[in-house]
Design a protein around this motif. Structure first.
Motif, PDB file in Angstrom:
ATOM      1  N   ASP A   1      -2.891  61.266 -85.519  1.00 55.71           N
ATOM      2  CA  ASP A   1      -2.444  61.079 -84.137  1.00 55.71           C
ATOM      3  C   ASP A   1      -3.588  61.364 -83.173  1.00 55.71           C
TER       4      ASP A   1
ATOM      5  N   GLY B   1      -5.687  63.134 -80.500  1.00 59.08           N
ATOM      6  CA  GLY B   1      -5.756  64.524 -80.063  1.00 59.08           C
ATOM      7  C   GLY B   1      -5.555  65.557 -81.141  1.00 59.08           C
TER       8      GLY B   1
ATOM      9  N   GLY C   1      -7.596  66.212 -83.707  1.00 63.96           N
ATOM     10  CA  GLY C   1      -8.835  66.893 -84.089  1.00 63.96           C
ATOM     11  C   GLY C   1      -9.773  66.077 -84.964  1.00 63.96           C
ATOM     12  N   LYS C   2      -9.574  64.779 -84.999  1.00 63.82           N
ATOM     13  CA  LYS C   2     -10.414  63.934 -85.863  1.00 63.82           C
ATOM     14  C   LYS C   2     -11.877  63.971 -85.425  1.00 63.82           C
ATOM     15  N   SER C   3     -12.103  63.761 -84.128  1.00 61.49           N
ATOM     16  CA  SER C   3     -13.489  63.748 -83.642  1.00 61.49           C
ATOM     17  C   SER C   3     -14.151  65.106 -83.860  1.00 61.49           C
TER      18      SER C   3
ATOM     19  N   ARG D   1     -18.151  68.529 -76.053  1.00 63.53           N
ATOM     20  CA  ARG D   1     -17.433  68.995 -77.225  1.00 63.53           C
ATOM     21  C   ARG D   1     -18.389  69.688 -78.192  1.00 63.53           C
TER      22      ARG D   1
ATOM     23  N   ARG E   1     -19.098  73.114 -77.217  1.00 64.57           N
ATOM     24  CA  ARG E   1     -17.942  73.969 -77.427  1.00 64.57           C
ATOM     25  C   ARG E   1     -17.851  74.434 -78.876  1.00 64.57           C
ATOM     26  N   ILE E   2     -18.180  73.538 -79.802  1.00 65.19           N
ATOM     27  CA  ILE E   2     -18.093  73.928 -81.210  1.00 65.19           C
ATOM     28  C   ILE E   2     -19.473  74.270 -81.768  1.00 65.19           C
TER      29      ILE E   2
ATOM     30  N   MET F   1      -7.044  75.181 -85.697  1.00 63.63           N
ATOM     31  CA  MET F   1      -7.732  74.746 -84.480  1.00 63.63           C
ATOM     32  C   MET F   1      -7.986  75.950 -83.597  1.00 63.63           C
ATOM     33  N   LYS F   2      -9.260  76.279 -83.436  1.00 63.83           N
ATOM     34  CA  LYS F   2      -9.643  77.414 -82.583  1.00 63.83           C
ATOM     35  C   LYS F   2     -10.248  76.853 -81.305  1.00 63.83           C
TER      36      LYS F   2
ATOM     37  N   THR G   1     -13.173  77.206 -80.673  1.00 63.95           N
ATOM     38  CA  THR G   1     -14.531  76.822 -81.054  1.00 63.95           C
ATOM     39  C   THR G   1     -14.505  75.793 -82.174  1.00 63.95           C
ATOM     40  N   GLY G   2     -13.473  74.982 -82.221  1.00 65.59           N
ATOM     41  CA  GLY G   2     -13.400  73.925 -83.222  1.00 65.59           C
ATOM     42  C   GLY G   2     -12.493  74.276 -84.383  1.00 65.59           C
TER      43      GLY G   2
HETATM   44  P1  TYD Z   1     -10.217  65.732 -80.853  1.00 68.79           P
HETATM   45  O1  TYD Z   1     -11.137  66.017 -81.977  1.00 68.79           O
HETATM   46  O2  TYD Z   1     -10.818  65.156 -79.625  1.00 68.79           O
HETATM   47  O3  TYD Z   1      -9.017  64.815 -81.329  1.00 68.79           O
HETATM   48  P2  TYD Z   1      -8.985  63.285 -81.818  1.00 68.79           P
HETATM   49  O4  TYD Z   1     -10.397  62.839 -81.999  1.00 68.79           O
HETATM   50  O5  TYD Z   1      -8.201  63.336 -83.093  1.00 68.79           O
HETATM   51  O6  TYD Z   1      -8.266  62.522 -80.780  1.00 68.79           O
HETATM   52  O7  TYD Z   1      -9.478  67.097 -80.514  1.00 68.79           O
HETATM   53  C1  TYD Z   1      -8.762  67.173 -79.387  1.00 68.79           C
HETATM   54  C2  TYD Z   1      -7.901  68.399 -79.286  1.00 68.79           C
HETATM   55  O8  TYD Z   1      -8.395  69.529 -79.934  1.00 68.79           O
HETATM   56  C3  TYD Z   1      -7.802  68.718 -77.845  1.00 68.79           C
HETATM   57  O9  TYD Z   1      -6.440  68.751 -77.510  1.00 68.79           O
HETATM   58  C4  TYD Z   1      -8.446  70.026 -77.675  1.00 68.79           C
HETATM   59  C5  TYD Z   1      -8.464  70.623 -79.033  1.00 68.79           C
HETATM   60  N1  TYD Z   1      -9.686  71.384 -79.281  1.00 68.79           N
HETATM   61  C6  TYD Z   1      -9.626  72.739 -79.458  1.00 68.79           C
HETATM   62  O10 TYD Z   1      -8.563  73.362 -79.370  1.00 68.79           O
HETATM   63  N2  TYD Z   1     -10.766  73.449 -79.731  1.00 68.79           N
HETATM   64  C7  TYD Z   1     -11.989  72.828 -79.817  1.00 68.79           C
HETATM   65  O11 TYD Z   1     -13.004  73.500 -80.058  1.00 68.79           O
HETATM   66  C8  TYD Z   1     -12.050  71.409 -79.624  1.00 68.79           C
HETATM   67  C9  TYD Z   1     -13.346  70.668 -79.702  1.00 68.79           C
HETATM   68  C10 TYD Z   1     -10.878  70.731 -79.373  1.00 68.79           C
END
Ligand code: TYD
Ligand code: MG
Length: 432
Positions: A64, A66, A68-70, A102, A105-106, A234-235, A237-238
């Protein structure tokens, strides 16, 4: 219905087919090169990949928006880059600045990690030729388009064409490629599903936003087993890997309270212990509710009907809530026994032995049926300190001794009721 326009491509525009036909070879004479896998060093991720990235493979990561794929892919590329592999990250969704934000952040600062932004495949392949990376990630496949067909980016035709071009490229050059694909609202259309048969490995991200845990599950893997899941948290910091998933899902288990039962379920074929909670109470409004989270609610209705018919336990006028702790989804019938026990336990307000696990399918006649991989489930429960297990008689008979684990075979839910909730039973006198 989705309209799909077939574009006759101009001759000479297409890349050559992946492989030319080889001479017939005797299978015993084919020699194997020693297997070379790139390890990212993120153990949970490497495991879902079957032990690392195989050169020339194409790996699809779906999930889905958001979830955390990226983030995951950036972390994986960073680890690889730190080991000296040059990686190239193509984003068709975010600007370089957004990616940098991003990355900060990580704390991803690798020297060897390059970012390109844009959406045209042809331009991108030129960049690859200049850069000669060791790993490529494309985020996301739905935003990239190729000039050779006219339909819009994200349409079935484009997604398929771009993927097959990249696949050809990966096979030709031996550079592994990660493809990120969103699961869109419509589900399968133009999403990762249309690519599953093409790529070598398919990983899906699961878990809902309200929970911290994310599960990466391998659905298909040409270079490894599909029994693997990786668990992450999911922290801010990634994503951080979670080494022992069974224990985190049981961490906050309430003791000595009714309605809580632990079951060993299989995620793929990796066993995972999860807690099922149930709350059953009389409905104040005469309109009893059935609410379930993580379990199909039809399953609950079915089990409630079986309880009424087979052991005369009437829950018809009760509100019933069932929840799988930790945001997990359980959809195997092996959970039936646990669901039934949790409901009865809550209804009678009698806790279940906390060292007990159970698994088995409940049939409409109230019979308990065997499920696959009983031994595996029992071993996982034993590892986490459980000492008793309820299962179907059939499963029991097909199993050898399981060491310290006491196994109790059941034929029907009458047996279950007797064993767990009859005051004279051996199990009702044990510590709760
Ligand atoms: P993301 O990897 O952008 O999702 P996708 O590529 O699957 O669409 O991640 C987005 C979500 O993760 C966003 O709601 C914020 C959260 N997040 C954290 O909680 N901590 C982090 O360090 C990062 C980079 C994202
Ligand atoms: Mg993204």
């Amino acid at each position: 219905m989705v309209e799909e326009v077939e574009e006759p491509s101009e001759p000479g525009m297409k890349e050559p087919v992946f492989f030319s036909i080889s001479e017939p070879e005797n299978i015993s004479a084919i020699s194997l090169a020693p297997e070379m896998r790139l390890k990212t060093g993120i153990a949970e991720f490497d495991r879902t990949l079957g032990g690392g990235i195989v050169p020339g493979s194409m790996i699809l990561i779906g999930g889905d928006p958001g979830i955390g794929k990226s983030t995951l892919i950036l972390q994986a590329l960073d680890r690889l880059s730190c080991k000296g592999f040059c990686s190239l990250y193509l984003s068709g969704e975010e600007s370089a600045q957004q990616i940098k934000l991003r990355a900060d952040r990580i704390s991803v600062h690798s020297e060897n990690l390059y970012v390109v932004t844009g959406t045209c495949l042809e331009e991108f392949t030129k960049k690859i030729d200049n850069q000669r990376p060791d790993v490529i990630a494309v985020d996301s496949i739905q935003t990239i388009y190729t000039n050779t067909i006219a339909s819009a980016p994200g349409s079935v035709g484009q997604v398929r064409e771009v993927a097959s071009r990249l696949m050809g490229f990966a096979k030709k050059t031996g550079i592994p490629i990660f493809l990120i694909g969103h699961v869109n609202k419509e589900g399968a259309i133009a999403g990762p599903k249309v690519l599953e048969h093409m790529v070598d490995t398919v990983l899906y991200f699961e878990g809902d936003m309200g929970h911290l845990y994310r599960i990466v599950r391998s659905i298909k893997n040409r270079y490894g087993s599909t029994n693997e899941i990786g668990v992450f948290e999911m922290k801010d910091t990634g994503l951080r890997e979670v080494g022992n998933p069974s224990s985190i899902f049981l961490d906050e288990r309430p003791l000595n309270l009714s309605g809580s039962v632990v079951i060993p379920c299989l995620e793929g074929t990796r066993p995972l212990l999860v807690e099922i909670q149930s709350l059953v109470g009389s409905s104040p409004f005469g309109m009893p509710r059935r609410t379930s989270i993580g379990i199909d609610h039809n399953r609950i209705s079915l089990l409630v009907a079986v309880l009424a018919k087979r052991i005369g336990l009437e829950l018809g006028d009760q509100d019933i809530f069932v929840n799988v702790v930790g945001g997990l989804k359980v959809d195997e019938p092996a959970a039936d026994l646990g669901i039934v026990s949790a409901m009865i336990s809550s209804f009678l307000n009698r806790p279940v032995d906390r060292k007990l696990v159970m698994f088995g399918e409940v049939g409409l006649a109230g019979e308990i049926r065997g499920v696959s991989r009983a031994g595996l489930r029992i071993r996982e429960a034993k590892k986490l300190g459980f000492s008793r297990c309820l299962l179907s008689k059939n499963s029991l008979n097909s199993l050898g001794s399981q060491g310290k684990m006491e196994l109790l075979g059941l034929e029907s839910i009458q047996d279950l009721y007797e064993l767990l909730f009859n005051p004279d039973s051996i199990l009702t006198s044990v510590t709760r």
